[in-house]
Design a protein around this motif. Sequence first.
Motif, PDB file in Angstrom:
ATOM      1  N   HIS A  63       0.759  -0.911  -0.404  1.00 40.28           N
ATOM      2  CA  HIS A  63       0.156  -0.158  -0.020  1.00 40.28           C
ATOM      3  C   HIS A  63       1.004   0.974  -0.295  1.00 40.28           C
ATOM      4  N   ASP A  64       0.566   1.831  -1.623  1.00 41.14           N
ATOM      5  CA  ASP A  64       1.908   3.062  -1.279  1.00 41.14           C
ATOM      6  C   ASP A  64       1.853   3.802  -2.510  1.00 41.14           C
ATOM      7  N   ILE A  65       2.135   5.003  -3.049  1.00 36.20           N
ATOM      8  CA  ILE A  65       1.782   5.329  -3.945  1.00 36.20           C
ATOM      9  C   ILE A  65       2.241   4.391  -5.337  1.00 36.20           C
ATOM     10  N   PRO A  66       1.258   4.713  -6.460  1.00 39.25           N
ATOM     11  CA  PRO A  66       1.648   3.312  -7.325  1.00 39.25           C
ATOM     12  C   PRO A  66       3.021   3.668  -8.165  1.00 39.25           C
ATOM     13  N   ASN A  67       3.831   4.758  -8.492  1.00 37.33           N
ATOM     14  CA  ASN A  67       5.190   4.037  -8.903  1.00 37.33           C
ATOM     15  C   ASN A  67       5.959   3.071  -8.235  1.00 37.33           C
ATOM     16  N   THR A  68       5.959   3.770  -6.675  1.00 34.72           N
ATOM     17  CA  THR A  68       6.356   2.702  -5.867  1.00 34.72           C
ATOM     18  C   THR A  68       6.044   1.405  -5.233  1.00 34.72           C
ATOM     19  N   VAL A  69       4.762   0.529  -5.749  1.00 33.65           N
ATOM     20  CA  VAL A  69       4.037   0.103  -5.565  1.00 33.65           C
ATOM     21  C   VAL A  69       4.632  -1.030  -7.222  1.00 33.65           C
ATOM     22  N   GLN A  70       3.967  -0.660  -8.337  1.00 36.10           N
ATOM     23  CA  GLN A  70       4.803  -0.349  -9.724  1.00 36.10           C
ATOM     24  C   GLN A  70       6.253  -1.338  -9.521  1.00 36.10           C
ATOM     25  N   GLN A  71       6.778  -1.275  -8.949  1.00 38.50           N
ATOM     26  CA  GLN A  71       8.512  -1.289  -8.771  1.00 38.50           C
ATOM     27  C   GLN A  71       8.843  -2.295  -8.099  1.00 38.50           C
ATOM     28  N   ALA A  72       7.635  -1.648  -6.770  1.00 39.70           N
ATOM     29  CA  ALA A  72       8.062  -3.373  -5.968  1.00 39.70           C
ATOM     30  C   ALA A  72       8.137  -5.160  -6.780  1.00 39.70           C
ATOM     31  N   MET A  73       6.243  -4.119  -7.495  1.00 34.32           N
ATOM     32  CA  MET A  73       6.353  -5.574  -7.806  1.00 34.32           C
ATOM     33  C   MET A  73       7.168  -5.993  -9.013  1.00 34.32           C
ATOM     34  N   GLN A  92      -7.824   2.785  -7.725  1.00 32.41           N
ATOM     35  CA  GLN A  92      -7.258   2.182  -8.961  1.00 32.41           C
ATOM     36  C   GLN A  92      -6.346   2.187  -9.196  1.00 32.41           C
ATOM     37  N   LYS A  93      -5.686   3.103  -9.771  1.00 40.32           N
ATOM     38  CA  LYS A  93      -4.026   3.376  -9.838  1.00 40.32           C
ATOM     39  C   LYS A  93      -3.111   2.422  -9.287  1.00 40.32           C
ATOM     40  N   MET A  94      -3.122   2.660  -8.065  1.00 35.67           N
ATOM     41  CA  MET A  94      -2.456   1.212  -7.442  1.00 35.67           C
ATOM     42  C   MET A  94      -1.957   0.478  -7.971  1.00 35.67           C
ATOM     43  N   VAL A  95      -3.718  -0.462  -7.411  1.00 34.93           N
ATOM     44  CA  VAL A  95      -3.864  -1.647  -8.274  1.00 34.93           C
ATOM     45  C   VAL A  95      -3.724  -2.054  -9.290  1.00 34.93           C
ATOM     46  N   SER A  96      -4.123  -1.053 -10.990  1.00 31.84           N
ATOM     47  CA  SER A  96      -3.114  -1.124 -11.455  1.00 31.84           C
ATOM     48  C   SER A  96      -1.859  -1.365 -11.990  1.00 31.84           C
ATOM     49  N   ALA A  97      -1.318  -0.364 -11.279  1.00 30.23           N
ATOM     50  CA  ALA A  97       0.582  -0.247 -11.149  1.00 30.23           C
ATOM     51  C   ALA A  97       0.886  -1.522 -10.886  1.00 30.23           C
ATOM     52  N   ALA A  98       0.122  -2.243  -9.546  1.00 35.21           N
ATOM     53  CA  ALA A  98       0.400  -2.982  -9.125  1.00 35.21           C
ATOM     54  C   ALA A  98       1.055  -4.470 -10.467  1.00 35.21           C
ATOM     55  N   ARG A  99      -0.049  -4.593 -11.206  1.00 32.79           N
ATOM     56  CA  ARG A  99      -0.345  -5.418 -12.260  1.00 32.79           C
ATOM     57  C   ARG A  99       0.770  -5.281 -13.471  1.00 32.79           C
ATOM     58  N   GLU A 100       1.158  -3.759 -13.300  1.00 34.39           N
ATOM     59  CA  GLU A 100       1.680  -4.058 -14.921  1.00 34.39           C
ATOM     60  C   GLU A 100       2.858  -4.008 -13.996  1.00 34.39           C
ATOM     61  N   GLY A 101       4.069  -3.654 -13.078  1.00 32.39           N
ATOM     62  CA  GLY A 101       4.301  -3.806 -12.397  1.00 32.39           C
ATOM     63  C   GLY A 101       5.301  -5.747 -12.185  1.00 32.39           C
ATOM     64  N   LEU A 102       3.860  -6.530 -12.410  1.00 31.05           N
ATOM     65  CA  LEU A 102       4.168  -7.428 -11.712  1.00 31.05           C
ATOM     66  C   LEU A 102       4.620  -8.563 -13.809  1.00 31.05           C
ATOM     67  N   GLU A 103       3.648  -8.200 -14.258  1.00 29.16           N
ATOM     68  CA  GLU A 103       3.711  -8.086 -15.608  1.00 29.16           C
ATOM     69  C   GLU A 103       5.147  -7.623 -15.848  1.00 29.16           C
ATOM     70  N   GLN A 104       5.676  -6.530 -15.728  1.00 28.32           N
ATOM     71  CA  GLN A 104       6.953  -6.031 -16.051  1.00 28.32           C
ATOM     72  C   GLN A 104       7.605  -7.222 -15.550  1.00 28.32           C
ATOM     73  N   GLY A 105       7.533  -8.188 -14.939  1.00 29.01           N
ATOM     74  CA  GLY A 105       9.036  -8.516 -14.076  1.00 29.01           C
ATOM     75  C   GLY A 105       9.047  -9.805 -14.219  1.00 29.01           C
ATOM     76  N   THR A 106       7.604 -10.461 -14.407  1.00 29.47           N
ATOM     77  CA  THR A 106       7.707 -12.029 -14.940  1.00 29.47           C
ATOM     78  C   THR A 106       8.336 -12.436 -15.624  1.00 29.47           C
ATOM     79  N   THR A 107       8.978 -13.006 -15.495  1.00 29.16           N
ATOM     80  CA  THR A 107       9.301 -14.061 -16.916  1.00 29.16           C
ATOM     81  C   THR A 107       8.250 -15.198 -17.738  1.00 29.16           C
ATOM     82  N   GLY A 108       7.522 -15.335 -16.857  1.00 32.41           N
ATOM     83  CA  GLY A 108       6.886 -17.143 -16.987  1.00 32.41           C
ATOM     84  C   GLY A 108       5.167 -16.131 -16.937  1.00 32.41           C
TER      85      GLY A 108
END
Length: 238
Positions: A63-73, A92-108
């Motif tokens: 639970h943080d600002i969207p950019n921080t959550v995105q980079q953490a994810m 909503q922006k934070m949850v969306s950023a979390a999903r984006e971060g997961l997609e950026q960091g996932t290889t499988g």
Amino acid sequence: MEKEPIIALDFPTWEETERFLQPFSAESLYVKVGMELYLQNGPFIIEKLKKMNHRIFLDLKLHDIPNTVQQAMKGLAGLGVDMINVHAAGGQKMVSAAREGLEQGTTGKRPLLLGVTQLTSTSEEQMHNEQLIAVSLKESVLHYAKLTKAAGGDGVVCSVYEAAAISEVCGTDFLKVTPGIRLKEDDANDQKRVADPMLAKKLGSSMIVVGRSITKAGSLLEAYQKVKQQWGEIEHVK
């Protein structure tokens, strides 16, 4: 519906976790790693559990600002866990950023993303008085569920008592992961909205998270099998 209950590994050290897991050496479990275990031990814990062929729900409730959550994810996605969560109250922006971060960091396969609605330790009175949320607890949970779905989340963490209503507004495929699960003979402890495995399934839970009913049991395997049997007892819910 997930056939296996998720076991909450609420231990402070790997040594205690390993001792708990020893009787399950022949089992491939679904386990939850929360803040207590992860923050005191780090990615080492995830590596160990993956080598033991266990699936992992990383329960950090970011639970943080969207950019921080995105980079953490983005970083956490590289651990290869199966499911992870954020507080839906982050917006909503934070949850969306979390999903984006997961997609950026996932290889499988991307980890499933959950939004935490209201904690099962929170009563309606407490929500009114401490969070200053005027609507009912159910309305608050449904709001957070709809927000999570709109942001691209795969489901929510909620109590069993909101699961059916969430299915009505978000669809049956939207996951309802329900902690606060106890066997009938066990104490509720610090949880307010608890249920046994059979009731959880009857009310529409997709996955259940079980802690002390298994981890504090006299016979760990027997308790696990009892929860698993009760969770699989009702095949058709009317």
